[in-house]
Scaffold this active site. Sequence first.
Site, PDB file in Angstrom:
ATOM      1  N   VAL A 152      46.622  38.061  36.635  1.00 13.77           N
ATOM      2  CA  VAL A 152      47.104  37.287  36.392  1.00 13.77           C
ATOM      3  C   VAL A 152      47.652  36.512  37.876  1.00 13.77           C
ATOM      4  O   VAL A 152      48.204  36.544  38.449  1.00 13.77           O
ATOM      5  CB  VAL A 152      48.727  37.287  35.482  1.00 13.77           C
ATOM      6  CG1 VAL A 152      49.013  36.410  34.442  1.00 13.77           C
ATOM      7  CG2 VAL A 152      48.397  38.367  35.211  1.00 13.77           C
ATOM      8  N   LYS A 195      46.119  35.903  30.035  1.00 10.24           N
ATOM      9  CA  LYS A 195      47.028  36.192  31.368  1.00 10.24           C
ATOM     10  C   LYS A 195      48.042  36.411  30.124  1.00 10.24           C
ATOM     11  O   LYS A 195      49.222  36.831  30.719  1.00 10.24           O
ATOM     12  CB  LYS A 195      47.029  35.079  31.666  1.00 10.24           C
ATOM     13  CG  LYS A 195      45.571  35.414  32.665  1.00 10.24           C
ATOM     14  CD  LYS A 195      45.329  34.003  33.464  1.00 10.24           C
ATOM     15  CE  LYS A 195      43.978  34.629  34.000  1.00 10.24           C
ATOM     16  NZ  LYS A 195      43.263  33.546  35.416  1.00 10.24           N
TER      17      LYS A 195
HETATM   18  N1  HSE Z   1      38.550  32.556  35.338  1.00 13.16           N
HETATM   19  C1  HSE Z   1      39.930  32.556  36.148  1.00 13.16           C
HETATM   20  C2  HSE Z   1      40.919  30.790  36.413  1.00 13.16           C
HETATM   21  C3  HSE Z   1      40.024  33.923  37.830  1.00 13.16           C
HETATM   22  O1  HSE Z   1      39.869  30.613  36.781  1.00 13.16           O
HETATM   23  O2  HSE Z   1      42.056  30.664  36.836  1.00 13.16           O
HETATM   24  C4  HSE Z   1      41.649  33.988  37.973  1.00 13.16           C
HETATM   25  O3  HSE Z   1      42.753  34.712  36.829  1.00 13.16           O
END
Ligand code: HSE
Length: 339
Positions: free
Chosen positions: A139, A211
Site C-alpha cells: 500500500v 489497498k
Molecule cells: N499499480 C499500482 C499503482 C502500483 O499504480 O498504484 C502500486 O501499488
Amino acid sequence: IGSCRATEVGPHADSVALSELPPRLLRVSLLGCGTVGGGVYQRLAALPELFSVVAVGTRNVEQAVEDGVPVKVLTPHLDALITEPVDVVIELLGGIEPARTLISEALRLGRSVVTANKALLANDFTKLHKASLRYSAAVGGVVPAIETINRARRLSSLQSISGVLNGTTNFILDELANGSDLAEAVRAAQKNGYAERDPKLDLDGTDAAQKLVLLARAAFDMDLPLRSIEKQGMESLNPKKIRDAKSKGRVTRLVAECRRVSGDFVASVSPSELPLDHPLACAPGVENRLLIQSQTGKLWDIGGRGAGRWPTPEAVLADLFDLRRELINAAEQEQECVA
Ligand code: HSE
Ligand code: NDP
C-alpha cells in the site's frame, strides 16, 4: 540504517538510533525480478554488509542479468527458493498463484516473508497472516501508510481513512487534464512501471479497493470484503470532463475511503472533483496521499510516490530492516537467557 533500534521522529522527543549493530547478514531469497524485484535486488546488492541475496527466482533471465543479477543466483525453480536455508523470502511475482502457495509454504517452514502483493492479501490475508509476514510495500509505494495507521491508533481510535491510493490513475488523471489521450497516458504509466500487469485493475478501481481492504484492517481491525466496497473507476470519466473541471479550478482524483457511520463502516472508491487546496488534490502525478482522522478530530496527512521501480523497493527495505532488528534482538535475548 541497519541499527538494532528504530529511529523515531514524531510529536514526542525524537529517538535517533545509532549504528551499534552487531554483524549479522540477513539471508534473502527473491521471488520475481520485474519492476519492483529488480529494484529491490539492486538495493540489497548495494548493502553487502547487511544482506546476502542467496537466490533470485525468475523466468526472464535476460532482464535479471540486465538488472545486475549474477547468473549463478538465478533459477526458474521457485519452489527450490522456499526450501533454501534463508531468513527472509521476498515475494514480488504478483497475482494469486503461485504466490499464495509459495508464501504459505515459506511461512510454514518458519521463514519471514515480505510481499507487495495486495491482490493476494486483499483475499487471503486471514489465511496467510503470521507475525513474520510484512507487507508495507503493498500500500502506498514509499508512503508508510500501515505504519502511520498503527501509530495513530495507539493515540486514539479512528473515525476514517481516505486517500489517493493508486499512482497509475492519479498519473493518468493529470495527463488527461493536461491534454493527453487515455491510450497514450496508459502507455506512459506502463512504461514508467506504475501500472499493474493488467492495467484494468488500476483503471477500474480494483487496485485501490484492494489497498483499502488492507488499510481498513489496520485501522479498524475489520475484514472488509472486497465486494462490499462501492467501486467506480475511471470508466465514468472522459478527458473533456477532467479538462473542464481543471478550467474551473478543480482537480479530479480517484478517492478511496472507509469511515464509521452509525456503528457500521462504509467503504468506497470513486472519482471526485476536489478544490485545488484539498489535501488529496495536492498529490500530483504518481503520488499517493492518505488522510487518517481520529475520533477525537486529529488528522494525519501523509504522502509520497506511490508506484514505480524506485519508491516501492524502499518500503520492502523498511520491512527488511524491521525484520533484521527483530532477529538480532531475539538472538541477543536468547544469548542473555543462556548466560
Ligand atoms: N499499480 C499500482 C499503482 C502500483 O499504480 O498504484 C502500486 O501499488
Ligand atoms: P512485474 O510484472 O514487473 O514483475 C513480476 C516478475 O515476476 C516478472 O519478472 C515475472 O516474469 C515474474 N513472474 C511472475 N510469475 C512468475 C512465475 N510463475 N514464475 C517465474 N516468474 C514469474 O511486476 P511488478 O514488479 O510491478 O509488481 C510485483 C508485485 O509488486 C505485484 O504484486 C504488484 O502488485 C506489486 N506492486 C507493484 C508496484 C509497482 O509500482 N510496480 C508498487 C507496489 C506493489 P515474466 O515477466 O516472465 O512474467
